[in-house]
Scaffold this motif. Structure first.
Motif, mmCIF file in Angstrom:
data_model
loop_
_atom_site.group_PDB
_atom_site.id
_atom_site.type_symbol
_atom_site.label_atom_id
_atom_site.label_comp_id
_atom_site.label_asym_id
_atom_site.label_seq_id
_atom_site.Cartn_x
_atom_site.Cartn_y
_atom_site.Cartn_z
ATOM 1 N N THR A 31 0.846 -1.187 0.000
ATOM 2 C CA THR A 31 0.000 0.000 0.000
ATOM 3 C C THR A 31 0.886 1.242 0.000
ATOM 4 O OG1 THR A 31 -0.166 0.154 2.426
ATOM 5 C CG2 THR A 31 -1.784 -1.229 1.289
ATOM 6 N N LEU A 32 0.470 2.231 -0.754
ATOM 7 C CA LEU A 32 1.225 3.476 -0.875
ATOM 8 C C LEU A 32 0.381 4.641 -0.379
ATOM 9 C CD1 LEU A 32 2.626 3.054 -4.512
ATOM 10 C CD2 LEU A 32 3.741 2.392 -2.369
ATOM 11 N N GLN A 33 1.043 5.617 0.213
ATOM 12 C CA GLN A 33 0.386 6.856 0.605
ATOM 13 C C GLN A 33 1.147 8.043 0.015
ATOM 14 O OE1 GLN A 33 1.654 4.917 3.576
ATOM 15 N NE2 GLN A 33 0.046 3.496 2.925
ATOM 16 N N GLU A 34 0.461 9.157 -0.037
ATOM 17 C CA GLU A 34 0.989 10.390 -0.635
ATOM 18 C C GLU A 34 1.519 10.137 -2.045
ATOM 19 O OE1 GLU A 34 2.359 14.043 1.572
ATOM 20 O OE2 GLU A 34 3.360 12.474 2.732
ATOM 21 N N THR A 35 0.686 9.527 -2.861
ATOM 22 C CA THR A 35 1.070 9.320 -4.257
ATOM 23 C C THR A 35 1.105 10.639 -5.024
ATOM 24 O OG1 THR A 35 -1.244 8.804 -4.756
ATOM 25 C CG2 THR A 35 0.247 6.945 -4.345
ATOM 26 N N LYS A 36 0.274 11.595 -4.611
ATOM 27 C CA LYS A 36 0.308 12.972 -5.127
ATOM 28 C C LYS A 36 0.120 13.054 -6.643
ATOM 29 C CE LYS A 36 3.276 14.822 -1.440
ATOM 30 N NZ LYS A 36 4.513 15.581 -1.134
ATOM 31 N N VAL A 37 -0.829 12.274 -7.156
ATOM 32 C CA VAL A 37 -1.050 12.287 -8.597
ATOM 33 C C VAL A 37 -2.496 11.900 -8.892
ATOM 34 C CG1 VAL A 37 -0.307 9.875 -8.883
ATOM 35 C CG2 VAL A 37 -0.144 11.455 -10.805
ATOM 36 N N MET A 38 -3.074 12.529 -9.904
ATOM 37 C CA MET A 38 -4.416 12.164 -10.331
ATOM 38 C C MET A 38 -4.393 10.759 -10.925
ATOM 39 S SD MET A 38 -5.906 15.715 -11.971
ATOM 40 C CE MET A 38 -4.564 15.892 -13.140
ATOM 41 N N GLU A 40 -5.496 9.417 -13.601
ATOM 42 C CA GLU A 40 -5.139 9.263 -15.015
ATOM 43 C C GLU A 40 -3.648 9.477 -15.273
ATOM 44 O OE1 GLU A 40 -7.269 13.344 -14.622
ATOM 45 O OE2 GLU A 40 -7.368 11.327 -13.726
ATOM 46 N N MET A 41 -2.930 10.019 -14.286
ATOM 47 C CA MET A 41 -1.497 10.258 -14.437
ATOM 48 C C MET A 41 -0.644 9.242 -13.662
ATOM 49 S SD MET A 41 -1.386 12.848 -16.460
ATOM 50 C CE MET A 41 0.308 13.419 -16.304
ATOM 51 N N PHE A 42 -1.292 8.326 -12.962
ATOM 52 C CA PHE A 42 -0.539 7.336 -12.181
ATOM 53 C C PHE A 42 0.224 6.405 -13.140
ATOM 54 C CE2 PHE A 42 0.421 3.715 -9.588
ATOM 55 C CZ PHE A 42 0.497 4.192 -8.287
ATOM 56 N N PRO A 43 1.495 6.121 -12.852
ATOM 57 C CA PRO A 43 2.318 5.301 -13.763
ATOM 58 C C PRO A 43 2.004 3.806 -13.671
ATOM 59 C CG PRO A 43 3.601 5.916 -11.844
ATOM 60 C CD PRO A 43 2.289 6.646 -11.711
ATOM 61 N N LEU A 44 0.803 3.431 -14.067
ATOM 62 C CA LEU A 44 0.362 2.037 -13.970
ATOM 63 C C LEU A 44 1.265 1.083 -14.742
ATOM 64 C CD1 LEU A 44 -3.484 2.582 -14.477
ATOM 65 C CD2 LEU A 44 -2.343 1.995 -12.330
ATOM 66 N N SER A 61 -1.404 16.663 -6.834
ATOM 67 C CA SER A 61 -0.399 17.309 -5.977
ATOM 68 C C SER A 61 -0.418 16.921 -4.503
ATOM 69 C CB SER A 61 -0.509 18.839 -6.066
ATOM 70 O OG SER A 61 -0.365 19.271 -7.398
ATOM 71 N N TYR A 62 -1.539 16.403 -4.004
ATOM 72 C CA TYR A 62 -1.639 16.124 -2.573
ATOM 73 C C TYR A 62 -2.227 14.735 -2.321
ATOM 74 C CZ TYR A 62 -1.061 21.190 -2.138
ATOM 75 O OH TYR A 62 -0.587 22.478 -2.226
ATOM 76 N N ASN A 63 -1.988 14.234 -1.107
ATOM 77 C CA ASN A 63 -2.645 13.012 -0.637
ATOM 78 C C ASN A 63 -2.483 11.864 -1.636
ATOM 79 O OD1 ASN A 63 -3.613 14.575 1.597
ATOM 80 N ND2 ASN A 63 -5.229 15.365 0.256
ATOM 81 N N GLY A 64 -3.492 11.031 -1.769
ATOM 82 C CA GLY A 64 -3.469 9.926 -2.720
ATOM 83 C C GLY A 64 -2.993 8.627 -2.106
ATOM 84 N N VAL A 65 -3.749 7.545 -2.372
ATOM 85 C CA VAL A 65 -3.403 6.215 -1.879
ATOM 86 C C VAL A 65 -3.522 5.210 -3.023
ATOM 87 C CG1 VAL A 65 -3.938 6.539 0.567
ATOM 88 C CG2 VAL A 65 -5.789 6.029 -1.028
ATOM 89 N N ALA A 66 -2.780 4.118 -2.902
ATOM 90 C CA ALA A 66 -2.807 3.071 -3.923
ATOM 91 C C ALA A 66 -2.521 1.730 -3.266
ATOM 92 C CB ALA A 66 -1.783 3.351 -5.020
#
Length: 254
Positions: A31-38, A40-44, A61-66
Protein backbone atom coordinates in the motif's frame (compact mmCIF):
# COMPACT_ATOMS: atom_id res chain seq x y z
CA UNK A 1 1.79 -13.59 2.89
CA UNK A 2 3.90 -10.44 3.00
CA UNK A 3 2.03 -7.14 3.35
CA UNK A 4 3.81 -3.78 3.25
CA UNK A 5 3.08 -0.08 3.44
CA UNK A 6 5.09 2.93 2.30
CA UNK A 7 4.45 6.66 2.22
CA UNK A 8 6.39 7.43 -0.94
CA UNK A 9 5.94 11.23 -0.88
CA UNK A 10 5.19 11.36 -4.60
CA UNK A 11 5.03 8.19 -6.70
CA UNK A 12 6.44 9.79 -9.83
CA UNK A 13 9.44 11.16 -7.93
CA UNK A 14 10.03 7.79 -6.27
CA UNK A 15 9.08 5.42 -9.10
CA UNK A 16 12.53 3.86 -9.45
CA UNK A 17 12.82 3.43 -5.69
CA UNK A 18 9.47 1.64 -5.49
CA UNK A 19 10.12 -0.54 -8.54
CA UNK A 20 13.52 -1.63 -7.24
CA UNK A 21 12.13 -2.30 -3.78
CA UNK A 22 9.30 -4.44 -5.16
CA UNK A 23 11.69 -6.59 -7.16
CA UNK A 24 13.90 -7.19 -4.13
CA UNK A 25 11.21 -7.72 -1.48
CA UNK A 26 8.34 -9.22 -3.49
CA UNK A 27 5.44 -8.35 -1.16
CA UNK A 28 2.05 -9.81 -1.97
CA UNK A 29 0.50 -6.45 -1.12
CA UNK A 30 2.07 -2.99 -1.05
CA UNK A 31 0.00 0.00 0.00
CA UNK A 32 1.22 3.48 -0.87
CA UNK A 33 0.39 6.86 0.61
CA UNK A 34 0.99 10.39 -0.63
CA UNK A 35 1.07 9.32 -4.26
CA UNK A 36 0.31 12.97 -5.13
CA UNK A 37 -1.05 12.29 -8.60
CA UNK A 38 -4.42 12.16 -10.33
CA UNK A 39 -5.58 8.68 -11.29
CA UNK A 40 -5.14 9.26 -15.01
CA UNK A 41 -1.50 10.26 -14.44
CA UNK A 42 -0.54 7.34 -12.18
CA UNK A 43 2.32 5.30 -13.76
CA UNK A 44 0.36 2.04 -13.97
CA UNK A 45 2.45 0.62 -16.80
CA UNK A 46 5.58 0.62 -14.64
CA UNK A 47 4.15 -2.09 -12.38
CA UNK A 48 2.59 -4.49 -14.87
CA UNK A 49 5.95 -6.00 -15.94
CA UNK A 50 6.73 -6.55 -12.24
CA UNK A 51 3.61 -8.67 -11.83
CA UNK A 52 1.50 -6.17 -9.89
CA UNK A 53 -2.05 -4.96 -10.35
CA UNK A 54 -2.79 -1.47 -9.07
CA UNK A 55 -5.87 0.14 -7.55
CA UNK A 56 -5.64 3.89 -7.07
CA UNK A 57 -7.45 6.77 -5.43
CA UNK A 58 -5.60 9.99 -6.06
CA UNK A 59 -5.76 13.71 -6.61
CA UNK A 60 -3.51 16.40 -8.01
CA UNK A 61 -0.40 17.31 -5.98
CA UNK A 62 -1.64 16.12 -2.57
CA UNK A 63 -2.64 13.01 -0.64
CA UNK A 64 -3.47 9.93 -2.72
CA UNK A 65 -3.40 6.22 -1.88
CA UNK A 66 -2.81 3.07 -3.92
CA UNK A 67 -2.76 -0.70 -3.43
CA UNK A 68 -0.42 -2.92 -5.45
CA UNK A 69 -1.22 -6.64 -5.40
CA UNK A 70 0.06 -9.80 -7.06
CA UNK A 71 -3.49 -11.13 -7.39
CA UNK A 72 -6.72 -9.18 -7.93
CA UNK A 73 -8.04 -7.02 -5.11
CA UNK A 74 -11.81 -7.39 -4.65
CA UNK A 75 -14.59 -5.48 -2.88
CA UNK A 76 -12.79 -2.21 -3.53
CA UNK A 77 -14.09 0.92 -1.80
CA UNK A 78 -12.70 4.43 -1.81
CA UNK A 79 -13.02 6.95 1.00
CA UNK A 80 -14.84 6.63 4.32
CA UNK A 81 -18.46 5.58 3.95
CA UNK A 82 -20.78 8.33 5.18
CA UNK A 83 -18.06 11.00 5.37
CA UNK A 84 -17.92 13.62 2.64
CA UNK A 85 -14.26 14.40 2.11
CA UNK A 86 -12.52 15.86 -0.93
CA UNK A 87 -9.17 14.47 0.22
CA UNK A 88 -8.16 11.03 -1.08
CA UNK A 89 -7.01 9.19 2.02
CA UNK A 90 -8.56 5.71 2.22
CA UNK A 91 -8.84 2.76 -0.15
CA UNK A 92 -10.11 -0.63 0.99
CA UNK A 93 -10.21 -4.06 -0.63
CA UNK A 94 -10.05 -7.78 0.07
CA UNK A 95 -6.99 -9.90 -0.71
CA UNK A 96 -6.77 -13.63 0.08
CA UNK A 97 -9.65 -13.31 2.51
CA UNK A 98 -8.06 -10.39 4.37
CA UNK A 99 -9.61 -6.92 4.32
CA UNK A 100 -6.85 -4.42 3.52
CA UNK A 101 -7.49 -0.84 4.67
CA UNK A 102 -4.90 1.59 3.33
CA UNK A 103 -4.96 4.91 5.20
CA UNK A 104 -3.25 8.25 5.02
CA UNK A 105 -4.36 9.99 8.20
CA UNK A 106 -4.28 13.82 8.10
CA UNK A 107 -1.13 15.39 9.49
CA UNK A 108 -2.93 18.01 11.56
CA UNK A 109 -0.29 20.75 11.17
CA UNK A 110 -0.39 21.94 14.80
CA UNK A 111 -2.55 21.31 17.84
CA UNK A 112 -5.50 23.70 17.88
CA UNK A 113 -5.31 24.59 14.19
CA UNK A 114 -8.14 24.12 11.69
CA UNK A 115 -6.20 21.24 10.15
CA UNK A 116 -5.93 19.62 13.56
CA UNK A 117 -9.70 19.95 14.02
CA UNK A 118 -10.13 18.28 10.62
CA UNK A 119 -7.84 15.46 11.77
CA UNK A 120 -10.00 14.92 14.86
CA UNK A 121 -13.19 14.83 12.75
CA UNK A 122 -11.54 12.49 10.27
CA UNK A 123 -10.47 10.07 13.00
CA UNK A 124 -13.98 10.12 14.48
CA UNK A 125 -15.50 9.12 11.14
CA UNK A 126 -12.78 6.57 10.46
CA UNK A 127 -13.45 4.95 13.83
CA UNK A 128 -17.16 4.68 13.01
CA UNK A 129 -16.28 3.23 9.59
CA UNK A 130 -14.16 0.54 11.24
CA UNK A 131 -17.02 -0.37 13.55
CA UNK A 132 -19.15 -1.02 10.47
CA UNK A 133 -16.47 -3.04 8.69
CA UNK A 134 -15.92 -5.22 11.75
CA UNK A 135 -19.51 -6.45 11.49
CA UNK A 136 -18.71 -8.07 8.15
CA UNK A 137 -15.01 -8.98 8.42
CA UNK A 138 -12.86 -10.81 10.96
CA UNK A 139 -9.48 -10.69 9.23
CA UNK A 140 -8.52 -7.04 8.83
CA UNK A 141 -5.23 -5.21 8.31
CA UNK A 142 -5.20 -1.42 8.69
CA UNK A 143 -1.94 0.03 7.46
CA UNK A 144 -0.45 3.27 6.31
CA UNK A 145 0.80 6.62 7.50
CA UNK A 146 -1.17 7.26 10.69
CA UNK A 147 0.61 10.54 11.49
CA UNK A 148 0.44 9.48 15.15
CA UNK A 149 3.32 8.13 17.22
CA UNK A 150 1.65 5.53 19.48
CA UNK A 151 3.85 6.11 22.54
CA UNK A 152 6.94 7.95 23.73
CA UNK A 153 9.08 4.93 22.85
CA UNK A 154 8.22 5.67 19.21
CA UNK A 155 9.67 9.21 19.35
CA UNK A 156 13.34 10.17 19.33
CA UNK A 157 12.81 12.99 21.84
CA UNK A 158 9.49 12.62 23.69
CA UNK A 159 9.99 15.74 25.77
CA UNK A 160 10.57 17.89 22.68
CA UNK A 161 7.39 16.56 21.06
CA UNK A 162 5.22 16.47 24.18
CA UNK A 163 1.68 17.74 23.44
CA UNK A 164 2.65 18.59 19.87
CA UNK A 165 1.03 17.31 16.69
CA UNK A 166 1.72 13.60 16.02
CA UNK A 167 2.19 13.05 19.77
CA UNK A 168 -0.71 14.85 21.44
CA UNK A 169 -3.03 13.18 23.94
CA UNK A 170 -6.04 13.64 21.65
CA UNK A 171 -4.36 11.90 18.73
CA UNK A 172 -3.12 9.02 20.85
CA UNK A 173 -6.53 8.65 22.44
CA UNK A 174 -8.12 8.13 19.01
CA UNK A 175 -5.47 5.59 18.12
CA UNK A 176 -6.09 3.78 21.40
CA UNK A 177 -9.82 3.75 20.68
CA UNK A 178 -9.12 2.11 17.32
CA UNK A 179 -6.91 -0.46 19.03
CA UNK A 180 -9.72 -0.96 21.53
CA UNK A 181 -11.93 -2.27 18.74
CA UNK A 182 -9.79 -5.40 18.81
CA UNK A 183 -6.73 -4.40 16.78
CA UNK A 184 -3.08 -4.84 17.73
CA UNK A 185 -0.06 -2.78 16.73
CA UNK A 186 1.77 -5.62 14.96
CA UNK A 187 5.19 -4.06 15.56
CA UNK A 188 4.76 -4.34 19.33
CA UNK A 189 3.80 -8.00 19.18
CA UNK A 190 7.52 -8.73 18.86
CA UNK A 191 10.65 -7.79 20.74
CA UNK A 192 12.25 -4.87 18.89
CA UNK A 193 15.47 -2.92 19.11
CA UNK A 194 15.37 0.58 20.54
CA UNK A 195 15.13 3.72 18.39
CA UNK A 196 13.43 2.15 15.39
CA UNK A 197 11.46 4.68 13.39
CA UNK A 198 9.63 4.96 10.07
CA UNK A 199 9.80 8.72 9.42
CA UNK A 200 12.61 11.25 9.61
CA UNK A 201 12.31 14.91 8.64
CA UNK A 202 14.37 15.99 5.64
CA UNK A 203 15.73 18.86 7.71
CA UNK A 204 18.55 18.95 10.28
CA UNK A 205 20.09 15.70 8.99
CA UNK A 206 17.38 13.92 10.97
CA UNK A 207 17.94 10.49 9.43
CA UNK A 208 21.68 10.49 10.01
CA UNK A 209 21.12 11.68 13.59
CA UNK A 210 18.38 9.09 14.23
CA UNK A 211 15.85 11.83 14.96
CA UNK A 212 12.76 9.98 13.83
CA UNK A 213 9.32 8.72 14.78
CA UNK A 214 7.34 5.56 14.18
CA UNK A 215 4.14 6.90 12.63
CA UNK A 216 3.68 4.30 9.86
CA UNK A 217 1.75 1.44 11.42
CA UNK A 218 0.26 -1.94 10.60
CA UNK A 219 -2.68 -2.83 12.82
CA UNK A 220 -4.12 -6.34 12.69
CA UNK A 221 -7.39 -7.73 13.98
CA UNK A 222 -7.56 -10.38 16.69
CA UNK A 223 -8.18 -13.13 14.13
CA UNK A 224 -4.79 -12.45 12.51
CA UNK A 225 -2.61 -12.23 15.61
CA UNK A 226 -1.84 -15.95 15.63
CA UNK A 227 -0.81 -15.77 11.96
CA UNK A 228 1.55 -12.80 12.31
CA UNK A 229 5.09 -14.15 12.13
CA UNK A 230 7.04 -10.92 11.79
CA UNK A 231 6.63 -7.12 11.80
CA UNK A 232 9.47 -4.80 10.86
CA UNK A 233 10.71 -1.59 9.26
CA UNK A 234 13.00 -1.52 6.22
CA UNK A 235 15.13 1.60 6.57
CA UNK A 236 17.18 0.85 3.45
CA UNK A 237 15.27 3.13 1.03
CA UNK A 238 15.56 6.10 3.41
CA UNK A 239 19.33 6.08 2.96
CA UNK A 240 19.15 6.24 -0.84
CA UNK A 241 19.53 9.28 -3.06
CA UNK A 242 16.45 11.55 -3.10
CA UNK A 243 14.39 9.28 -0.84
CA UNK A 244 10.95 9.55 0.63
CA UNK A 245 11.08 10.79 4.21
CA UNK A 246 9.32 7.54 5.21
CA UNK A 247 10.53 3.94 5.19
CA UNK A 248 8.46 0.86 4.28
CA UNK A 249 6.87 -1.13 7.10
CA UNK A 250 6.00 -4.81 6.70
CA UNK A 251 4.33 -7.83 8.24
CA UNK A 252 4.51 -11.49 7.31
CA UNK A 253 1.47 -13.71 7.85
CA UNK A 254 1.54 -17.50 7.80
Amino acid sequence: MKIASWNVNGIRARLDHVSDWLQINQPDVLTLQETKVMDEMFPLDAFKPLGYQVNIYGQKSYNGVAVLTKKPLTEIKKGISGFKDDQTRVITGTYNGVLIINVYVPNGQSVGSEKFDYKMRWLKHFYAYLQTLLKAHQKIVILGDFNIAPADIDVHDPELWKNKVLCSENEREWLNQILGLGFADSFRLFEQQERLYSWWDYRAAAYRRKMGMRIDLILISEALKKDCMKSYIDETPRGQDKPSDHAPVLIELS
